[in-house]
Design a protein around this motif. Structure first.
Motif, PDB file in Angstrom:
ATOM      1  N   ASP A 199       0.798  -1.319   0.003  1.00  8.61           N
ATOM      2  CA  ASP A 199      -0.065   0.039   0.044  1.00  8.61           C
ATOM      3  C   ASP A 199       0.995   1.118   0.171  1.00  8.61           C
ATOM      4  O   ASP A 199       1.866   1.284   0.869  1.00  8.61           O
ATOM      5  CB  ASP A 199      -0.742  -0.039   1.308  1.00  8.61           C
ATOM      6  CG  ASP A 199      -1.800   0.934   1.239  1.00  8.61           C
ATOM      7  OD1 ASP A 199      -1.684   2.105   0.498  1.00  8.61           O
ATOM      8  OD2 ASP A 199      -2.759   1.121   2.195  1.00  8.61           O
ATOM      9  N   ASN A 200       0.760   2.092  -0.903  1.00  6.94           N
ATOM     10  CA  ASN A 200       1.655   3.212  -1.071  1.00  6.94           C
ATOM     11  C   ASN A 200       0.965   4.683  -0.422  1.00  6.94           C
ATOM     12  O   ASN A 200       1.474   5.579  -0.925  1.00  6.94           O
ATOM     13  CB  ASN A 200       2.093   3.460  -2.461  1.00  6.94           C
ATOM     14  CG  ASN A 200       0.870   4.032  -3.391  1.00  6.94           C
ATOM     15  OD1 ASN A 200      -0.341   3.738  -2.920  1.00  6.94           O
ATOM     16  ND2 ASN A 200       1.040   4.344  -4.502  1.00  6.94           N
ATOM     17  N   GLN A 201       0.080   4.333   0.474  1.00  9.63           N
ATOM     18  CA  GLN A 201      -0.489   5.597   1.224  1.00  9.63           C
ATOM     19  C   GLN A 201       0.285   6.331   1.845  1.00  9.63           C
ATOM     20  O   GLN A 201       1.157   5.943   2.870  1.00  9.63           O
ATOM     21  CB  GLN A 201      -1.627   4.896   2.125  1.00  9.63           C
ATOM     22  CG  GLN A 201      -2.256   6.289   2.769  1.00  9.63           C
ATOM     23  CD  GLN A 201      -3.329   5.648   3.713  1.00  9.63           C
ATOM     24  OE1 GLN A 201      -3.684   4.474   3.592  1.00  9.63           O
ATOM     25  NE2 GLN A 201      -3.699   6.632   4.532  1.00  9.63           N
ATOM     26  N   ILE A 202       0.484   7.727   1.646  1.00  6.83           N
ATOM     27  CA  ILE A 202       1.581   8.463   2.210  1.00  6.83           C
ATOM     28  C   ILE A 202       1.149   8.721   3.765  1.00  6.83           C
ATOM     29  O   ILE A 202      -0.149   9.037   3.949  1.00  6.83           O
ATOM     30  CB  ILE A 202       1.627   9.872   1.472  1.00  6.83           C
ATOM     31  CG1 ILE A 202       1.904   9.659  -0.054  1.00  6.83           C
ATOM     32  CG2 ILE A 202       2.675  10.982   2.315  1.00  6.83           C
ATOM     33  CD1 ILE A 202       3.375   9.109  -0.243  1.00  6.83           C
ATOM     34  N   GLY A 203       2.134   8.408   4.645  1.00 13.53           N
ATOM     35  CA  GLY A 203       1.912   8.640   6.040  1.00 13.53           C
ATOM     36  C   GLY A 203       1.630   7.323   6.846  1.00 13.53           C
ATOM     37  O   GLY A 203       1.753   7.051   7.883  1.00 13.53           O
ATOM     38  N   LEU A 204       1.380   6.021   5.849  1.00 14.25           N
ATOM     39  CA  LEU A 204       1.114   4.820   6.476  1.00 14.25           C
ATOM     40  C   LEU A 204       2.329   4.246   7.208  1.00 14.25           C
ATOM     41  O   LEU A 204       3.347   4.704   6.756  1.00 14.25           O
ATOM     42  CB  LEU A 204       0.876   4.007   5.230  1.00 14.25           C
ATOM     43  CG  LEU A 204       0.531   2.587   5.596  1.00 14.25           C
ATOM     44  CD1 LEU A 204      -0.967   2.242   6.612  1.00 14.25           C
ATOM     45  CD2 LEU A 204       0.296   1.517   4.425  1.00 14.25           C
ATOM     46  N   VAL A 205       2.049   3.857   8.384  1.00 16.88           N
ATOM     47  CA  VAL A 205       3.204   3.405   9.179  1.00 16.88           C
ATOM     48  C   VAL A 205       3.127   1.916   9.046  1.00 16.88           C
ATOM     49  O   VAL A 205       2.134   1.136   9.135  1.00 16.88           O
ATOM     50  CB  VAL A 205       3.065   3.604  10.686  1.00 16.88           C
ATOM     51  CG1 VAL A 205       4.035   3.051  11.608  1.00 16.88           C
ATOM     52  CG2 VAL A 205       3.183   5.357  10.774  1.00 16.88           C
ATOM     53  N   LEU A 206       4.204   1.132   8.831  1.00 19.28           N
ATOM     54  CA  LEU A 206       4.221  -0.295   8.462  1.00 19.28           C
ATOM     55  C   LEU A 206       5.132  -0.798   9.864  1.00 19.28           C
ATOM     56  O   LEU A 206       6.447  -0.378   9.786  1.00 19.28           O
ATOM     57  CB  LEU A 206       5.256  -0.528   7.286  1.00 19.28           C
ATOM     58  CG  LEU A 206       4.552  -0.101   6.033  1.00 19.28           C
ATOM     59  CD1 LEU A 206       5.714  -0.346   4.830  1.00 19.28           C
ATOM     60  CD2 LEU A 206       3.162  -0.678   5.700  1.00 19.28           C
ATOM     61  N   PRO A 207       4.585  -1.501  10.748  1.00 20.51           N
ATOM     62  CA  PRO A 207       5.251  -1.800  12.054  1.00 20.51           C
ATOM     63  C   PRO A 207       6.258  -3.103  11.678  1.00 20.51           C
ATOM     64  O   PRO A 207       5.955  -4.137  10.620  1.00 20.51           O
ATOM     65  CB  PRO A 207       4.157  -2.278  13.028  1.00 20.51           C
ATOM     66  CG  PRO A 207       3.051  -2.568  11.875  1.00 20.51           C
ATOM     67  CD  PRO A 207       3.216  -2.011  10.639  1.00 20.51           C
ATOM     68  N   ASP A 208       7.154  -3.618  12.591  1.00 21.57           N
ATOM     69  CA  ASP A 208       8.068  -4.744  12.599  1.00 21.57           C
ATOM     70  C   ASP A 208       8.749  -5.031  11.444  1.00 21.57           C
ATOM     71  O   ASP A 208       8.474  -6.059  10.938  1.00 21.57           O
ATOM     72  CB  ASP A 208       7.018  -5.624  13.083  1.00 21.57           C
ATOM     73  CG  ASP A 208       6.565  -5.389  14.536  1.00 21.57           C
ATOM     74  OD1 ASP A 208       7.304  -5.195  15.361  1.00 21.57           O
ATOM     75  OD2 ASP A 208       5.314  -5.685  14.753  1.00 21.57           O
ATOM     76  N   CYS A 209       9.201  -3.945  10.628  1.00 26.94           N
ATOM     77  CA  CYS A 209       9.811  -4.319   9.545  1.00 26.94           C
ATOM     78  C   CYS A 209      11.435  -4.649   9.381  1.00 26.94           C
ATOM     79  O   CYS A 209      11.686  -4.358  10.653  1.00 26.94           O
ATOM     80  CB  CYS A 209       9.794  -3.155   8.554  1.00 26.94           C
ATOM     81  SG  CYS A 209       8.211  -2.395   8.140  1.00 26.94           S
ATOM     82  N   ARG A 210      11.875  -5.596   9.036  1.00 23.29           N
ATOM     83  CA  ARG A 210      13.361  -6.257   9.203  1.00 23.29           C
ATOM     84  C   ARG A 210      14.109  -5.941   8.149  1.00 23.29           C
ATOM     85  O   ARG A 210      14.027  -6.286   7.074  1.00 23.29           O
ATOM     86  CB  ARG A 210      13.081  -7.662   9.548  1.00 23.29           C
ATOM     87  CG  ARG A 210      12.477  -7.915  10.901  1.00 23.29           C
ATOM     88  CD  ARG A 210      12.296  -9.423  11.170  1.00 23.29           C
ATOM     89  NE  ARG A 210      11.576 -10.166  10.079  1.00 23.29           N
ATOM     90  CZ  ARG A 210      11.505 -11.172   9.789  1.00 23.29           C
ATOM     91  NH1 ARG A 210      12.470 -11.992  10.220  1.00 23.29           N
ATOM     92  NH2 ARG A 210      10.499 -11.599   8.832  1.00 23.29           N
TER      93      ARG A 210
END
Length: 252
Positions: free
Chosen positions: A175-186
């Motif tokens: 999802d390329n929504q500006i402001g979206l936070v993606l948790p727990d990325c490695r």
């Protein structure tokens, strides 16, 4: 430029350059580009602006212009060791010189010292983005929103910095929504391990790679990244930059 403290030098150990060939190459560029050098008497506010006149690899010496203040020259020579700082291509260079002596130079005098064995090449890496290798891409693993059982998406990076990363998503799986936070990325950093952090999407751009291949780039900012993880990123950037500089200098 800020004053250099002992704590600064210890904290910046990861940016230390120890290769004699690289140090000499950097010193030559500083001289050729006529970059001003600030000499600082340690432990005092005493400093002067000078320039690097000559680098002699055979005699292992650097020659600096002397201060216009004769008394200041005496203090510099009496100090035994001097801290120096300059800028090269927007990068801050820090080094120490020892055993300074006054020599005859052209129609006057100059200051001469041995070429330092190490220096610090410090860049404001929160703004500096370095491309990641194409042959061995750095990848980020991202959990699929709303599906805890789904395997993580594995996407390559275009570049990274101490402020964030750029993800290549040519299949538009994210999802390329500006402001979206993606948790727990490695973020998997070869030789340095995994960096775990949340990422916030800051921009989304269609781009064309080599051979006219279309791709989609997502610029992401770290969210609440730990100091330990940030230190890993800093060390990895330093490694990539040294490899890049070595290739440019023909050392590898």
């Amino acid at each position: 430029m800020q004053a250099i403290s002992k704590m600064d030098m210890e904290n910046w150990h990861d940016y230390e350059v120890t290769s004699r060939r690289e140090i000499i190459a950097l010193m030559r560029r500083i001289s050729e580009q006529r970059q001003l050098v600030r000499m600082i008497v340690p432990g005092t506010p005493d400093s002067c602006i000078t320039s690097l006149l000559e680098i002699d690899q055979d005699s292992n010496t650097l020659t600096f212009d002397r201060s216009v203040d004769a008394e200041q020259n005496r203090r510099i020579l009496a100090a035994g060791g001097i801290e120096c700082e300059t800028m090269l291509d927007k990068v801050r260079i820090l080094f120490s010189v020892r055993s300074l002596r006054e020599i005859a130079y052209e129609n006057g005098t100059a200051l001469q010292a041995p070429i330092p064995e190490t220096l610090i090449r410090l860049q404001r890496r929160e703004y500096y983005r370095i491309p990641t290798p194409l042959s061995n891409p750095v990848r980020v693993l991202l959990p699929v929103p709303g599906d805890a059982g789904a395997p993580s998406l594995s996407l390559p990076l275009a570049d990274l910095s101490c402020g964030g990363i750029a993800i290549l998503d040519n299949k538009r799986q994210l999802d390329n929504q500006i402001g979206l936070v993606l948790p727990d990325c490695r973020i998997e950093l070869p030789e340095f391990g995994t960096v775990t952090t949340a990422l916030q999407i800051r921009n989304s751009v269609d781009m064309t790679l080599l051979h006219n291949k279309p791709n989609h780039r997502l610029g992401c900012q770290y969210v609440d990244i730990s100091q330990g993880n940030l230190a890993k990123v800093q060390r990895f950037i330093t490694k990539l930059e040294r490899e890049q500089n070595a290739r440019i200098a023909g050392l590898v």
